[in-house]
Design an enzyme around this catalytic site. Structure first.
Site, PDB file in Angstrom:
ATOM      1  N   HIS A   1       0.823  -1.206   0.000  1.00 54.46           N
ATOM      2  CA  HIS A   1       0.000   0.000   0.000  1.00 54.46           C
ATOM      3  C   HIS A   1       0.864   1.265   0.000  1.00 54.46           C
ATOM      4  O   HIS A   1       1.608   1.520   0.942  1.00 54.46           O
ATOM      5  CB  HIS A   1      -0.888  -0.044   1.254  1.00 54.46           C
ATOM      6  CG  HIS A   1      -1.798   1.115   1.412  1.00 54.46           C
ATOM      7  ND1 HIS A   1      -1.721   1.987   2.471  1.00 54.46           N
ATOM      8  CD2 HIS A   1      -2.824   1.554   0.636  1.00 54.46           C
ATOM      9  CE1 HIS A   1      -2.671   2.899   2.371  1.00 54.46           C
ATOM     10  NE2 HIS A   1      -3.349   2.670   1.265  1.00 54.46           N
ATOM     11  N   ARG A   2       0.782   2.034  -1.068  1.00 53.31           N
ATOM     12  CA  ARG A   2       1.656   3.195  -1.318  1.00 53.31           C
ATOM     13  C   ARG A   2       3.120   2.736  -1.367  1.00 53.31           C
ATOM     14  O   ARG A   2       4.032   3.481  -0.991  1.00 53.31           O
ATOM     15  CB  ARG A   2       1.479   4.288  -0.263  1.00 53.31           C
ATOM     16  CG  ARG A   2       0.032   4.668  -0.008  1.00 53.31           C
ATOM     17  CD  ARG A   2      -0.118   5.779   1.008  1.00 53.31           C
ATOM     18  NE  ARG A   2      -1.485   5.909   1.489  1.00 53.31           N
ATOM     19  CZ  ARG A   2      -1.894   6.732   2.425  1.00 53.31           C
ATOM     20  NH1 ARG A   2      -1.046   7.576   2.976  1.00 53.31           N
ATOM     21  NH2 ARG A   2      -3.159   6.776   2.813  1.00 53.31           N
TER      22      ARG A   2
ATOM     23  N   GLU B   1       0.369  -0.710  -4.647  1.00 49.18           N
ATOM     24  CA  GLU B   1      -0.764   0.199  -4.810  1.00 49.18           C
ATOM     25  C   GLU B   1      -0.191   1.601  -4.779  1.00 49.18           C
ATOM     26  O   GLU B   1       0.776   1.861  -4.036  1.00 49.18           O
ATOM     27  CB  GLU B   1      -1.762  -0.005  -3.656  1.00 49.18           C
ATOM     28  CG  GLU B   1      -3.050   0.799  -3.762  1.00 49.18           C
ATOM     29  CD  GLU B   1      -3.037   2.127  -3.054  1.00 49.18           C
ATOM     30  OE1 GLU B   1      -4.028   2.855  -3.127  1.00 49.18           O
ATOM     31  OE2 GLU B   1      -2.006   2.494  -2.404  1.00 49.18           O
TER      32      GLU B   1
ATOM     33  N   ASP C   1      -1.246   6.108  -5.692  1.00 48.60           N
ATOM     34  CA  ASP C   1      -2.305   7.109  -5.902  1.00 48.60           C
ATOM     35  C   ASP C   1      -1.865   8.092  -6.971  1.00 48.60           C
ATOM     36  O   ASP C   1      -0.692   8.464  -7.021  1.00 48.60           O
ATOM     37  CB  ASP C   1      -2.548   7.858  -4.583  1.00 48.60           C
ATOM     38  CG  ASP C   1      -2.801   6.899  -3.434  1.00 48.60           C
ATOM     39  OD1 ASP C   1      -3.919   6.364  -3.355  1.00 48.60           O
ATOM     40  OD2 ASP C   1      -1.869   6.659  -2.638  1.00 48.60           O
TER      41      ASP C   1
ATOM     42  N   HIS D   1      -0.326  10.816  -2.839  1.00 51.80           N
ATOM     43  CA  HIS D   1      -1.622  10.524  -2.225  1.00 51.80           C
ATOM     44  C   HIS D   1      -2.527  11.751  -2.125  1.00 51.80           C
ATOM     45  O   HIS D   1      -3.703  11.708  -2.487  1.00 51.80           O
ATOM     46  CB  HIS D   1      -1.417   9.928  -0.828  1.00 51.80           C
ATOM     47  CG  HIS D   1      -2.693   9.535  -0.155  1.00 51.80           C
ATOM     48  ND1 HIS D   1      -3.451  10.420   0.590  1.00 51.80           N
ATOM     49  CD2 HIS D   1      -3.374   8.369  -0.134  1.00 51.80           C
ATOM     50  CE1 HIS D   1      -4.522   9.803   1.049  1.00 51.80           C
ATOM     51  NE2 HIS D   1      -4.503   8.556   0.626  1.00 51.80           N
TER      52      HIS D   1
ATOM     53  N   GLU E   1      -4.701   3.955  -8.067  1.00 56.36           N
ATOM     54  CA  GLU E   1      -5.897   4.611  -7.508  1.00 56.36           C
ATOM     55  C   GLU E   1      -6.042   6.025  -8.045  1.00 56.36           C
ATOM     56  O   GLU E   1      -5.183   6.883  -7.839  1.00 56.36           O
ATOM     57  CB  GLU E   1      -5.867   4.648  -5.976  1.00 56.36           C
ATOM     58  CG  GLU E   1      -7.154   5.314  -5.467  1.00 56.36           C
ATOM     59  CD  GLU E   1      -7.274   5.438  -3.965  1.00 56.36           C
ATOM     60  OE1 GLU E   1      -6.496   4.818  -3.217  1.00 56.36           O
ATOM     61  OE2 GLU E   1      -8.175   6.190  -3.534  1.00 56.36           O
TER      62      GLU E   1
ATOM     63  N   LYS F   1      -7.134   9.467  -7.677  1.00 55.62           N
ATOM     64  CA  LYS F   1      -7.527  10.371  -6.588  1.00 55.62           C
ATOM     65  C   LYS F   1      -8.186  11.646  -7.121  1.00 55.62           C
ATOM     66  O   LYS F   1      -8.936  12.292  -6.410  1.00 55.62           O
ATOM     67  CB  LYS F   1      -6.299  10.766  -5.754  1.00 55.62           C
ATOM     68  CG  LYS F   1      -5.806   9.687  -4.807  1.00 55.62           C
ATOM     69  CD  LYS F   1      -6.786   9.424  -3.685  1.00 55.62           C
ATOM     70  CE  LYS F   1      -6.176   8.538  -2.615  1.00 55.62           C
ATOM     71  NZ  LYS F   1      -7.210   7.969  -1.718  1.00 55.62           N
TER      72      LYS F   1
ATOM     73  N   ASP G   1       0.712  -1.947   4.441  1.00 55.50           N
ATOM     74  CA  ASP G   1       1.862  -1.038   4.461  1.00 55.50           C
ATOM     75  C   ASP G   1       3.153  -1.810   4.716  1.00 55.50           C
ATOM     76  O   ASP G   1       4.233  -1.266   4.598  1.00 55.50           O
ATOM     77  CB  ASP G   1       1.702  -0.001   5.589  1.00 55.50           C
ATOM     78  CG  ASP G   1       0.458   0.859   5.421  1.00 55.50           C
ATOM     79  OD1 ASP G   1       0.176   1.281   4.279  1.00 55.50           O
ATOM     80  OD2 ASP G   1      -0.244   1.107   6.427  1.00 55.50           O
TER      81      ASP G   1
HETATM   82  O1  G3P Z   1      -6.108   0.689  -1.504  1.00 54.66           O
HETATM   83  C1  G3P Z   1      -7.089   1.530  -1.034  1.00 54.66           C
HETATM   84  C2  G3P Z   1      -6.588   2.574  -0.154  1.00 54.66           C
HETATM   85  O2  G3P Z   1      -5.359   3.006  -0.649  1.00 54.66           O
HETATM   86  C3  G3P Z   1      -7.536   3.718  -0.018  1.00 54.66           C
HETATM   87  O3  G3P Z   1      -7.128   4.606   0.971  1.00 54.66           O
HETATM   88  O4  G3P Z   1      -6.317   6.815   1.643  1.00 54.66           O
HETATM   89  O5  G3P Z   1      -4.750   4.967   1.501  1.00 54.66           O
HETATM   90  O6  G3P Z   1      -5.670   5.952  -0.563  1.00 54.66           O
HETATM   91  P1  G3P Z   1      -5.920   5.616   0.869  1.00 54.66           P
HETATM   92 CA    CA Z   2      -4.673   4.603  -2.171  1.00 54.72          CA
END
Ligand code: G3P
Ligand code: CA
Length: 261
Positions: free
Chosen positions: A19-20, A46, A48, A61, A120, A122, A250
């Protein structure tokens, strides 16, 4: 975990998605975080995306650079050249000084063979033509790509423009300001909505009441299912047992070691 064979699940089951990037151990959404994800044996990353003033796609993000760089700029009000001068690593520690805000183009270019990328959206649908261009230019197999987002209408447009790329709808709960209690949309209703729109799947906040029966019901609609953001090994094991297809974390190394037989 077993390796499933077949078009829908040619990846580890469940896939561990950083994640990120590996964002506990490196600055989120930077090349360092993505490299660290591969070091930690993640199945995918993942990230953004936002559109810059000059129509390029950057990986960050927030809509502003305040939290994750050394300067406060609104992403959509500045060209790529200016955003590239910012330091997106030093906020995390001196070790990452001079880490840049990456473009989606270069991140896709460095995606290893067989690894997944969850992109993702945004910002709004204005990003879609450039997203389609960047994805097409990268030439990666569609099976490695996922487009995710909270905005259903944007995802519908994305799917129309890039039908070959799997689209997953991100859904979360809403917190009551007075009671502090979070309630989640009805799983059957959102599954039906995603399925009727031809989406490939759902990407759900880990607070949803998911057990094996609920996951099976979602899959019975022909949907793939990812959950986010799971950093606790016991919770990851619980989700793996329900049959989810992907777990966002994460901390990919921690979740990898929890799920290893
Ligand atoms: O993978 C979904 C998740 O990333 C959504 O929340 O705020 O971390 O982008 P956020
Ligand atoms: Ca995200």
């Amino acid at each position: 975990m077993v390796l499933a064979v077949g078009i829908a699940s040619a990846f580890a089951d469940p896939a561990i998605i950083a994640h990120r990037g590996a964002s506990v151990d490196a600055p989120e959404n930077t090349p360092a975080a993505f490299r660290e994800a591969w070091n930690q044996k993640a199945d995918g990353i993942e990230l953004d995306i936002w559109l810059t003033k000059d129509g390029r796609i950057v990986v960050i993000h927030d809509g502003s650079t305040k939290r994750t760089t050394d300067k406060n700029l609104v992403v959509r009000d500045h060209p790529l050249e200016e955003l590239r001068k910012l330091d997106a690593g030093v906020w995390k520690g001196e070790k990452w000084k001079s880490e840049p805000i990456p473009t989606l183009e270069e991140t896709l270019g460095e995606l290893p063979v067989g690894k997944l990328i969850y992109i993702e959206i945004k910002c709004g649908p204005e990003v879609l033509p450039e997203l389609a261009r960047v994805i097409s230019k990268a030439g990666k197999p569609a099976e490695q790509l996922r487009i995710i987002g909270f905005n259903f209408e944007t995802l519908v447009k994305s799917k129309a423009l890039m039908p070959e790329v799997k689209t997953l709808w991100l859904v979360s709960g809403s917190k009551d300001k007075i009671t502090g209690k979070t309630t989640y949309p009805d799983l059957a209703a959102i599954s039906e909505k995603a399925s009727a729109a031809g989406m490939a799947g759902l990407d759900l906040n880990m607070g949803f009441p998911l057990d094996a029966a609920a996951v099976a019901a979602i899959k019975a609609k022909g949907l793939t299912l990812a959950v986010w953001t799971v950093n606790d090994p016991a919770t990851a094991k619980r989700f793996a047992a329900t049959g989810v297809d992907a777990i966002n974390t994460d901390h990919p190394a921690r979740i990898r070691s929890a799920l290893e037989p």
